[in-house]
Design an enzyme around this catalytic site. Structure first.
Site, mmCIF file in Angstrom:
data_model
loop_
_atom_site.group_PDB
_atom_site.id
_atom_site.type_symbol
_atom_site.label_atom_id
_atom_site.label_comp_id
_atom_site.label_asym_id
_atom_site.label_seq_id
_atom_site.Cartn_x
_atom_site.Cartn_y
_atom_site.Cartn_z
ATOM 1 N N LYS A 110 58.259 47.760 47.833
ATOM 2 C CA LYS A 110 58.374 49.088 48.252
ATOM 3 C C LYS A 110 58.294 50.276 47.174
ATOM 4 O O LYS A 110 57.861 51.452 47.309
ATOM 5 C CB LYS A 110 59.461 49.312 49.273
ATOM 6 C CG LYS A 110 60.574 49.429 48.677
ATOM 7 C CD LYS A 110 61.901 49.652 49.987
ATOM 8 C CE LYS A 110 61.137 50.558 50.747
ATOM 9 N NZ LYS A 110 62.074 50.559 52.235
ATOM 10 N N SER A 155 85.070 39.021 46.271
ATOM 11 C CA SER A 155 83.950 39.492 45.915
ATOM 12 C C SER A 155 83.849 39.928 44.445
ATOM 13 O O SER A 155 84.673 40.675 44.126
ATOM 14 C CB SER A 155 83.317 40.728 46.854
ATOM 15 O OG SER A 155 82.098 41.258 46.857
ATOM 16 N N GLN A 192 81.746 36.358 47.662
ATOM 17 C CA GLN A 192 80.633 37.592 47.958
ATOM 18 C C GLN A 192 80.007 38.023 46.752
ATOM 19 O O GLN A 192 80.273 39.074 46.073
ATOM 20 C CB GLN A 192 81.041 38.700 48.999
ATOM 21 C CG GLN A 192 79.784 39.263 49.462
ATOM 22 C CD GLN A 192 79.962 40.287 50.565
ATOM 23 O OE1 GLN A 192 79.407 41.324 50.550
ATOM 24 N NE2 GLN A 192 80.697 39.699 51.550
ATOM 25 N N TYR A 221 82.314 51.641 52.561
ATOM 26 C CA TYR A 221 81.333 51.926 53.145
ATOM 27 C C TYR A 221 81.209 53.297 53.977
ATOM 28 O O TYR A 221 81.611 53.287 54.974
ATOM 29 C CB TYR A 221 80.541 50.886 53.857
ATOM 30 C CG TYR A 221 80.284 49.555 53.193
ATOM 31 C CD1 TYR A 221 80.260 49.586 51.579
ATOM 32 C CD2 TYR A 221 79.735 48.420 53.805
ATOM 33 C CE1 TYR A 221 80.115 48.554 50.986
ATOM 34 C CE2 TYR A 221 79.495 47.272 52.821
ATOM 35 C CZ TYR A 221 79.627 47.354 51.615
ATOM 36 O OH TYR A 221 79.564 46.043 51.125
ATOM 37 N N TRP A 260 74.962 38.997 48.256
ATOM 38 C CA TRP A 260 74.482 40.474 48.674
ATOM 39 C C TRP A 260 73.066 41.007 47.854
ATOM 40 O O TRP A 260 73.104 40.551 46.853
ATOM 41 C CB TRP A 260 75.562 41.122 48.456
ATOM 42 C CG TRP A 260 76.553 41.578 47.169
ATOM 43 C CD1 TRP A 260 77.624 40.922 46.866
ATOM 44 C CD2 TRP A 260 76.144 42.520 46.204
ATOM 45 N NE1 TRP A 260 78.046 41.435 45.570
ATOM 46 C CE2 TRP A 260 77.007 42.476 45.398
ATOM 47 C CE3 TRP A 260 75.038 43.461 46.059
ATOM 48 C CZ2 TRP A 260 77.158 42.983 44.140
ATOM 49 C CZ3 TRP A 260 75.158 44.414 44.653
ATOM 50 C CH2 TRP A 260 76.167 44.034 43.853
ATOM 51 N N SER A 261 72.848 42.062 48.394
ATOM 52 C CA SER A 261 71.616 42.520 47.623
ATOM 53 C C SER A 261 70.201 41.550 47.378
ATOM 54 O O SER A 261 69.841 41.559 46.379
ATOM 55 C CB SER A 261 71.894 43.323 46.482
ATOM 56 O OG SER A 261 72.272 44.667 46.797
HETATM 57 P P1 NDP Z 1 69.089 44.323 50.004
HETATM 58 O O1 NDP Z 1 68.996 44.377 48.531
HETATM 59 O O2 NDP Z 1 68.204 43.435 50.873
HETATM 60 O O3 NDP Z 1 68.465 45.850 50.186
HETATM 61 C C1 NDP Z 1 68.268 46.137 51.726
HETATM 62 C C2 NDP Z 1 67.389 47.576 51.525
HETATM 63 O O4 NDP Z 1 65.939 47.125 51.237
HETATM 64 C C3 NDP Z 1 67.293 48.254 53.239
HETATM 65 O O5 NDP Z 1 68.089 48.775 53.373
HETATM 66 C C4 NDP Z 1 65.977 48.791 52.981
HETATM 67 O O6 NDP Z 1 65.867 50.134 52.378
HETATM 68 C C5 NDP Z 1 65.222 47.877 52.113
HETATM 69 N N1 NDP Z 1 64.642 46.739 52.991
HETATM 70 C C6 NDP Z 1 64.929 45.666 53.625
HETATM 71 N N2 NDP Z 1 64.308 44.843 54.157
HETATM 72 C C7 NDP Z 1 62.984 45.469 53.744
HETATM 73 C C8 NDP Z 1 61.746 45.098 54.041
HETATM 74 N N3 NDP Z 1 61.329 43.981 54.887
HETATM 75 N N4 NDP Z 1 60.660 45.704 53.296
HETATM 76 C C9 NDP Z 1 60.976 47.304 52.950
HETATM 77 N N5 NDP Z 1 62.137 47.352 52.591
HETATM 78 C C10 NDP Z 1 63.093 46.617 53.044
HETATM 79 O O7 NDP Z 1 70.370 44.318 50.583
HETATM 80 P P2 NDP Z 1 71.358 45.501 50.145
HETATM 81 O O8 NDP Z 1 71.641 45.856 48.915
HETATM 82 O O9 NDP Z 1 71.675 46.387 51.511
HETATM 83 O O10 NDP Z 1 72.696 44.202 50.587
HETATM 84 C C11 NDP Z 1 73.066 43.666 51.820
HETATM 85 C C12 NDP Z 1 74.415 43.522 52.228
HETATM 86 O O11 NDP Z 1 75.115 43.013 51.131
HETATM 87 C C13 NDP Z 1 75.095 45.292 52.312
HETATM 88 O O12 NDP Z 1 74.670 45.758 53.509
HETATM 89 C C14 NDP Z 1 76.429 44.746 52.457
HETATM 90 O O13 NDP Z 1 77.001 44.372 53.474
HETATM 91 C C15 NDP Z 1 76.531 43.568 51.110
HETATM 92 N N6 NDP Z 1 76.959 44.213 49.882
HETATM 93 C C16 NDP Z 1 77.970 43.819 49.388
HETATM 94 C C17 NDP Z 1 78.341 44.231 48.244
HETATM 95 C C18 NDP Z 1 79.535 43.703 47.604
HETATM 96 O O14 NDP Z 1 80.192 44.385 46.584
HETATM 97 N N7 NDP Z 1 80.484 42.913 48.116
HETATM 98 C C19 NDP Z 1 77.447 45.263 47.471
HETATM 99 C C20 NDP Z 1 76.456 45.528 48.237
HETATM 100 C C21 NDP Z 1 76.026 45.051 49.332
HETATM 101 P P3 NDP Z 1 65.210 51.325 52.713
HETATM 102 O O15 NDP Z 1 66.231 51.942 53.596
HETATM 103 O O16 NDP Z 1 65.114 51.919 51.172
HETATM 104 O O17 NDP Z 1 63.876 50.789 53.522
#
Ligand code: NDP
Length: 320
Positions: free
Chosen positions: A220, A154, A180, A54, A209-210
């Site tokens: 949004k 993962s 994961q 990351y 995740w996500s």
């Molecule tokens: P999400 O799908 O929940 O996306 C998060 C993003 O959505 C935020 O950064 C923000 O982006 C937006 N958001 C979050 N809350 C809100 C809200 N209440 N209202 C509006 N927009 C919102 O999760 P991630 O994709 O970030 O994944 C979560 C975690 O999972 C990662 O941080 C990581 O630790 C892990 N992960 C692991 C992976 C793997 O391969 N193992 C791959 C991907 C993630 P914005 O800035 O646009 O507002």
């Protein structure tokens, strides 16, 4: 906050946790990341997810500095990292899970995180070029050296997880305790079908995740890409295309009346839906500002409102 056991392990993880992908280093510096972590911790989050790759190591540096400044008791929180892609280009430094890379990678991560150990270390993707035996033994060595406490995978397929577990069982090595995988209303198959046997047979936990499909499920992107959103970041054009998928956007719009009925936001509805699955140990949330963290943490209150009838209506919309 509710805490769930990470599969059959004794480790208790907050059912909502907080991760650093895209945000740390691209959108947030140390002080903004610290504010988000503090908001999560105040809501009861005890698990903070990270990975070597990351922001090319920078997300670990930011989290490490934030943890130092926050000064929480080390025993009160769980930190993870993940290895596979590497930070350099050599044949033993990228896209590998070989022993040489893993034993070096953990030291780099601990240095950036300013920690003596991580609680969880993940094999970030499978590596077809390294025997699973070698990877399992390397993870065992890392744990025996006190540099990690538990390990997991993962985005491994069920057969490879089973193979890793059986190798560990046969040789009395530390077993993987968790996967994961991606899990959200648009991405369900692995968690709901492919891994189904592993929950019972291996006691596999999941740290998913996500949950918002990168924000898409928050609504949004319903009227285009906001300038301050993840999809507008340079280098993430691929994600910009993904969140503008018109069929998915139509489904998000169709979910809005259900969220209104339950007096919650779309983001809270999507997160609560993930929490409803008992095979999910923790939903790793992401956020680029403390207000999102606060909103997301309230998803827990929506879970009891997800009656069988509401779940069926949600299913009908997303599977249409
Ligand atoms: P999400 O799908 O929940 O996306 C998060 C993003 O959505 C935020 O950064 C923000 O982006 C937006 N958001 C979050 N809350 C809100 C809200 N209440 N209202 C509006 N927009 C919102 O999760 P991630 O994709 O970030 O994944 C979560 C975690 O999972 C990662 O941080 C990581 O630790 C892990 N992960 C692991 C992976 C793997 O391969 N193992 C791959 C991907 C993630 P914005 O800035 O646009 O507002």
């Amino acid at each position: 906050m509710n805490y769930r056991r990470l599969g059959r392990s004794g480790l208790k993880v907050s059912e909502l946790s907080f991760g650093s992908w895209v945000t740390y280093g691209n959108q947030l510096g140390e002080s903004a990341a610290r504010e988000c972590m503090a908001a999560a911790f105040d809501a009861g989050v005890n698990f903070f997810d990270n990975a070597e790759v990351y922001a090319k190591g920078n997300a670990e540096s930011i989290m490490g500095e934030a943890l130092k400044r926050l000064g929480w008791r080390r025993s009160s929180y769980i930190v993870s990292t993940k290895f596979f892609w590497g930070l350099n280009d050599g044949p033993n430094e990228r896209n590998t899970l070989n022993r040489k890379y893993l034993l070096q990678a953990i030291d780099g991560s601990l240095e950036r995180l300013q920690l003596d150990y991580v609680d969880l270390v993940y094999c970030h993707r499978p590596d077809p070029d390294t025997p699973i035996e070698e990877t399992v033994a390397a993870l065992h060595s890392i744990i025996e050296a006190g540099k990690a406490t538990y390990w997991g995978t993962s985005e491994w397929d069920a057969a490879d997880i089973m193979a890793a577990w059986q190798i560990a069982e046969r040789h009395q090595l530390h077993k993987p305790v968790t996967e994961q995988p991606q899990y959200n209303l648009f991405h369900r198959d692995r968690v709901e079908h492919e891994y189904a046997r592993l929950y019972e047979d291996l006691g596999l936990g999941t740290t998913t995740w996500s949950p918002l499909a990168s924000g898409l499920l928050s609504g949004k992107y319903n009227d285009g890409v906001p300038a301050d959103s993840r999809a507008a970041i340079k280098g993430y054009e691929w994600l910009g295309e993904r969140v503008q998928d018109s069929s998915k956007l139509a489904k998000v719009r169709a979910l809005a009346p259900i969220a209104r009925e339950l007096s919650c936001t779309l983001a809270q509805l999507a997160l609560a839906w993930c929490l409803k699955n008992p095979h999910v140990s923790t939903v790793i949330t992401g956020a680029s500002r403390p207000s999102q963290v606060k909103e997301n943490m309230q998803a827990q209150q929506v879970v009891p409102k997800l009656s069988p009838d509401v779940m069926a209506r949600i299913d009908a919309i997303v599977s249409a």
